[in-house]
Design an enzyme around this catalytic site. Structure first.
Site, short mmCIF file in Angstrom:
data_model
loop_
_atom_site.label_atom_id
_atom_site.label_comp_id
_atom_site.label_asym_id
_atom_site.label_seq_id
_atom_site.Cartn_x
_atom_site.Cartn_y
_atom_site.Cartn_z
N LYS A 262 13.36 -22.50 -28.95
CA LYS A 262 14.64 -22.50 -28.23
C LYS A 262 15.75 -22.25 -29.21
O LYS A 262 15.79 -22.85 -30.30
CB LYS A 262 14.83 -23.89 -27.58
CG LYS A 262 16.09 -24.00 -26.76
CD LYS A 262 15.89 -23.58 -25.33
CE LYS A 262 17.18 -23.44 -24.56
NZ LYS A 262 17.85 -22.14 -24.79
N LYS B 268 16.98 -29.81 -34.62
CA LYS B 268 17.93 -30.26 -33.59
C LYS B 268 17.20 -30.69 -32.32
O LYS B 268 17.49 -31.73 -31.74
CB LYS B 268 18.90 -29.10 -33.27
CG LYS B 268 20.14 -29.50 -32.52
CD LYS B 268 20.98 -28.28 -32.17
CE LYS B 268 21.52 -27.56 -33.40
NZ LYS B 268 22.42 -26.45 -33.04
N LYS C 169 15.82 -18.57 -33.07
CA LYS C 169 17.18 -18.00 -33.14
C LYS C 169 17.08 -16.48 -33.15
O LYS C 169 16.06 -15.93 -33.58
CB LYS C 169 17.88 -18.44 -34.44
CG LYS C 169 19.39 -18.39 -34.35
CD LYS C 169 19.89 -19.59 -33.57
CE LYS C 169 21.37 -19.79 -33.61
NZ LYS C 169 21.71 -21.16 -33.17
N THR D 144 28.57 -28.35 -25.82
CA THR D 144 28.52 -28.58 -27.27
C THR D 144 29.64 -29.54 -27.67
O THR D 144 29.42 -30.55 -28.35
CB THR D 144 28.67 -27.25 -28.03
OG1 THR D 144 27.65 -26.36 -27.57
CG2 THR D 144 28.54 -27.43 -29.52
N ASN E 33 34.40 -21.31 -28.33
CA ASN E 33 33.94 -22.18 -27.25
C ASN E 33 33.97 -23.66 -27.65
O ASN E 33 34.58 -24.48 -26.98
CB ASN E 33 32.52 -21.73 -26.85
CG ASN E 33 31.89 -22.63 -25.81
OD1 ASN E 33 31.45 -23.74 -26.13
ND2 ASN E 33 31.85 -22.20 -24.58
N SER F 141 21.36 -26.96 -22.17
CA SER F 141 20.46 -25.81 -21.97
C SER F 141 19.12 -26.31 -21.43
O SER F 141 18.52 -25.70 -20.55
CB SER F 141 20.21 -25.10 -23.30
OG SER F 141 21.19 -24.12 -23.53
N1 GLU Z 1 23.43 -21.80 -30.00
C1 GLU Z 1 23.47 -23.20 -29.69
C2 GLU Z 1 23.00 -24.01 -30.88
O1 GLU Z 1 23.05 -23.57 -32.01
C3 GLU Z 1 22.74 -23.52 -28.40
C4 GLU Z 1 21.28 -23.21 -28.38
C5 GLU Z 1 20.65 -23.36 -27.01
O2 GLU Z 1 21.31 -23.78 -26.08
O3 GLU Z 1 19.45 -23.05 -26.91
O4 GLU Z 1 22.64 -25.16 -30.75
#
Ligand code: GLU
Length: 421
Positions: free
Chosen positions: A69, A93, A105, A189, A219, A350
């Protein structure tokens, strides 16, 4: 090991955390390398009829705890090392938050501001065409990241559906609400970080009406400013890539967001808001209780960490503080709430979006907020307790917390002691 390699520096966190836990060497061996990184070139037809080629990557770092993810970033400086580091951070995370995911990513090396809307759409669709067999609702689930948004996620989901011939909204999160997006994903976030700060306020020494400086007004930064101001805190300084402004008695956040939404740059807003224009580095040094880096990685370094006057740093960006700066801040008693916890509200909502897509039943905003709050508070408290018990920083505690979960999952597949026995 080179000091300026982002990925090597990220691995130091893994080694540090491993020293605190009795971890089998097999676990480290698995987490030290990305499982797979695919690189490709996207060839796009531009509006003037010419063709242009863009480098693109997708990394699936580790999927022991579930499908990988993580977001897709569109940025002119994107590179493989950054993508793999960001995917490593996503692995930790998701483990910090106990989400049933691994880490991934993606990125395209492009300046999206230089593209027209239809060029951007063709690029987004080309990304999904290139990675159609990499991504999938049970395999790898992208989301927005720097310079990507709900509209882009919508194009990507649509492209995936056209390729597979079925409608699978759970393949991507951060979609527009009308296409199966979740309520509350847009500010998740910032809201996650906000809940975390509020929950730990006493331990952090933050009064109810504290002052906040925010670096980066995308954002995460904008929503944090709005939430903080609505909770009676004063946002005294903000910056974007064009410049920074400072107003000690508090900026008018509504006006600021309205101007930014209308396409204005922070650098041009000083007069309209009765603020003083300052340099981006001066923003870090303003008198504020809380500093919120919400831009890119490596913004707080050995060169400027000594000037920070805040008591607490909330990392809404990924990797904004270098390890050297981290040590300086620690030594000076500045508490850093680390990215893999502080900005995890985004991936947490998410996850809620993915769950709703799979069950085909949608929650109201209250439900999203209360679940997000509960998750941030539960994991934030656990990390705070680990930090106190082991006398380590919140960052080390977060890595120890995540590595414990990752190790349990890896060990459940069988590690060396099992096979030796
Ligand atoms: N890009 C965001 C992060 O770095 C969200 C990632 C997601 O929602 O999968 O945490």
């Amino acid at each position: 090991m080179s000091d300026d390699n982002l990925f090597d520096r990220a691995l130091v966190r893994l080694e540090e955390a491993a020293n605190h836990l009795k971890i089998d060497q097999d676990v480290i061996e698995k987490l030290k390398y990305p499982r797979e990184t695919t690189k490709t070139r996207l060839l796009i037809r531009m509006d003037d009829g010419s063709r242009k080629s863009f480098l693109a990557w997708r990394c699936r770092y580790d999927d022991t705890r579930g499908p990988t993810k993580g977001g897709i970033r569109f940025h002119p400086d994107s590179n493989i090392e950054e993508v793999e580091t960001l995917a490593f951070w996503m692995t930790f995370k998701c483990a910090v938050m106990n989400l049933p995911y691994g880490g991934g990513k993606g990125a395209v090396r492009v300046d999206p501001r230089a593209l027209s809307r239809s060029e951007l759409e063709r690029l987004s669709r080309a990304y999904v065409q290139a990675f159609a067999t990499t991504i999938g609702p049970d395999r790898d689930i992208p989301a927005p990241d720097v310079y990507t948004n709900a509209m882009i996620m919508g194009w990507m989901a649509d492209e995936y559906n056209q390729i597979t011939g079925s409608v699978s909204p759970a393949v991507i999160t951060g979609k527009p609400i009308a296409l199966g997006g979740s309520l509350g994903r847009n500010d998740a976030t910032a809201r996650g970080g906000f809940y975390l700060v509020r929950h730990l306020a006493e331990e952090l020494g933050l009064e109810e009406n504290h002052t906040v400086a925010i670096q980066g007004f995308g954002n995460a930064g904008q929503y944090y400013a709005a939430l903080a101001a609505a909770d009676n805190n004063k946002v005294v300084a903000v910056s974007d890539s064009t410049g920074a402004i400072h107003k000690p008695d508090g900026l008018d956040v509504d006006k600021l967001i309205a101007a930014k939404t209308a396409g204005r740059c922070i650098a041009d807003l000083a007069d309209a808001l009765g603020a003083r224009a300052i340099s981006p580095d001066q923003l870090l040094a303003v008198e504020a209780d809380l500093l919120v880096p919400a831009a890119l990685e490596d913004m707080i370094t050995r060169a400027n960490a000594g000037s920070i006057r805040a008591k607490v740093v909330l990392e809404l960006a990924n990797g904004p503080v270098t390890p050297e700066a981290d040590t300086i801040l620690n030594d000076r008693g500045v508490i850093v709430l680390p990215d893999i916890l502080a900005n995890a509200g985004g991936v947490t909502v998410s996850y809620f979006e993915w769950v709703q897509n799979r069950q085909g039943y949608y929650w109201d905003l209250e439900e999203i907020h209360s679940r997000l709050k509960k998750t941030m508070e539960r994991e934030g408290r656990a990390i705070w307790t680990i930090g106190r018990e082991r006398n380590v920083s919140a960052r080390s505690a977060a890595y120890i917390h995540a590595l414990g979960r990752l190790a349990t999952a890896i060990e459940a597949h069988g590690t060396q002691p099992f096979f030796a026995g």
